[in-house]
Scaffold this active site. Sequence first.
Site, mmCIF file in Angstrom:
data_model
loop_
_atom_site.group_PDB
_atom_site.id
_atom_site.type_symbol
_atom_site.label_atom_id
_atom_site.label_comp_id
_atom_site.label_asym_id
_atom_site.label_seq_id
_atom_site.Cartn_x
_atom_site.Cartn_y
_atom_site.Cartn_z
ATOM 1 C CE1 TYR A 1 0.741 -0.394 4.558
ATOM 2 C CE2 TYR A 1 0.387 1.945 4.188
ATOM 3 C CZ TYR A 1 0.860 0.915 4.984
ATOM 4 O OH TYR A 1 1.438 1.201 6.183
ATOM 5 C CB CYS A 2 1.543 3.868 -1.783
ATOM 6 S SG CYS A 2 0.290 3.805 -3.073
ATOM 7 N NE ARG A 3 3.431 9.819 -0.696
ATOM 8 C CZ ARG A 3 4.352 10.466 -1.393
ATOM 9 N NH1 ARG A 3 4.048 10.961 -2.581
ATOM 10 N NH2 ARG A 3 5.561 10.609 -0.909
#
Lengths: 226, 226
Positions: free
Chosen positions: B180-182
């Site tokens: 996952y990221c932003r």
Amino acid sequence: MKNLTKRAFKTELFEEFARIGKALSSGRRLELIELLAQSERTVEELAAETGMSIANASQHLQVLRSARLVDVRRQGTYAWYRLSDEHVLRLWLSLREVGEMQLAEIERIVEDFFKDRKDMEATTCEDLLKHLKTGSVVVLDVRPEQEYSAGHIRGARSIPVNELEARLKEIPKKKTIVAYCRGPYCVLADEAVAILRAKGFNALRFKGGFPDWKARGLPVERAIPP
Amino acid sequence: MKNLTKRAFKTELFEEFARIGKALSSGRRLELIELLAQSERTVEELAAETGMSIANASQHLQVLRSARLVDVRRQGTYAWYRLSDEHVLRLWLSLREVGEMQLAEIERIVEDFFKDRKDMEATTCEDLLKHLKTGSVVVLDVRPEQEYSAGHIRGARSIPVNELEARLKEIPKKKTIVAYCRGPYCVLADEAVAILRAKGFNALRFKGGFPDWKARGLPVERAIPP
DNA sequence: CTGATATTCAAGTATGTGTTTGAATATGTG
DNA sequence: CACATATTCAAACACATACTTGAATATCAG
């Protein structure tokens, strides 16, 4: 090159989201949203209630429409506007909450206007729900009847505040009365509570309004299907 | 007279709320909010990441600050900006949701940019939470380490995407990897999944980002206390 | 068709906003 | 103290927005 298109993508994307922000950037338009959160209305009604010229109201409504925050339904020569989605109501409530939390000016303006509210107890959603279940209170919707028809707290009775004095005998003297209206910035419930107390009733104001109740997913009812 | 002051009250009140709308009415400022939703940042960092001049970024930050959406903390010659309240994050997510629901243009822009996303399965919050509990997946936070330190999904490991190739041996081959990221408009997790799959891992992207997870009240952790 | 009504459109003016540029502050370093 | 650095301020420009006014549409009733 990849970075360039990535920048263009972000700029374009956030500019789209900003269309919604722009729609929310005028006090007039927020006032329209607040009214439309109660029930659908014509341009004429909206203009009258907000004190705008009809042309100006129409123009603001079109800004809201181009951001897809409201929808129109045309019937004869009337254009009935409404919020286009329940997410729009949540967005407005979310904005309102940030304002109440962060902007001291808002608290000041509200306290200035509702000088008497300080010593008027108010009920929260949780309280009200509990009381509704046990049947220990009578819940009164004091908004205009059209708004009641468009949706109200389940189990509430409609007595618009301007008919209240004439219809006091419909209200049981022995129970606690909880009056609600459009929301925390609406005077109708305050007026109703004042009238009821003057006549010896045990009356309270519900802190929120119908939109707040509905947005929390609490039980609602409507006279006319959507 | 009462009506006049009532009108003045409403106009004034809604004009105050509109200050927040105005702050949200620029794509640039929304981009700043999106970045600040990850972790606090200096003006310089924000300017660099959004491709703005420093003076312009500073000016936008001051608009956000005067609407009380962000706060500053000064340390030496640096000014560290952050969202001033968790309600601000909710407001932004609420605006994002309305945009995604109502504005067809947004879907088009996103699909144009993420052409390959269509055939890349993604996990929802509910799924991920379930898998986390059973320990059946490895959750990878591929954002820069600073953002991981400021807060991450409980149980996630930090491997910034630019270090990923060099640190592949830290990742178990046999488990499913969720990166996952932003958030949904960030490419980092997509890049990570592409790298992992090329090396034979079984990798998935989490649909949301850390802010979405946090706003839902799901379990988070942070390296450095606030 | 004619007249009445609700709404929208178009033009004009005043005001506000976004960006750039270069200077001003303010903090830390040698 | 002088200098470097991060940030903010101020002025100037182009551009967008809000509101008013009067005209244009569109629907319905007679």
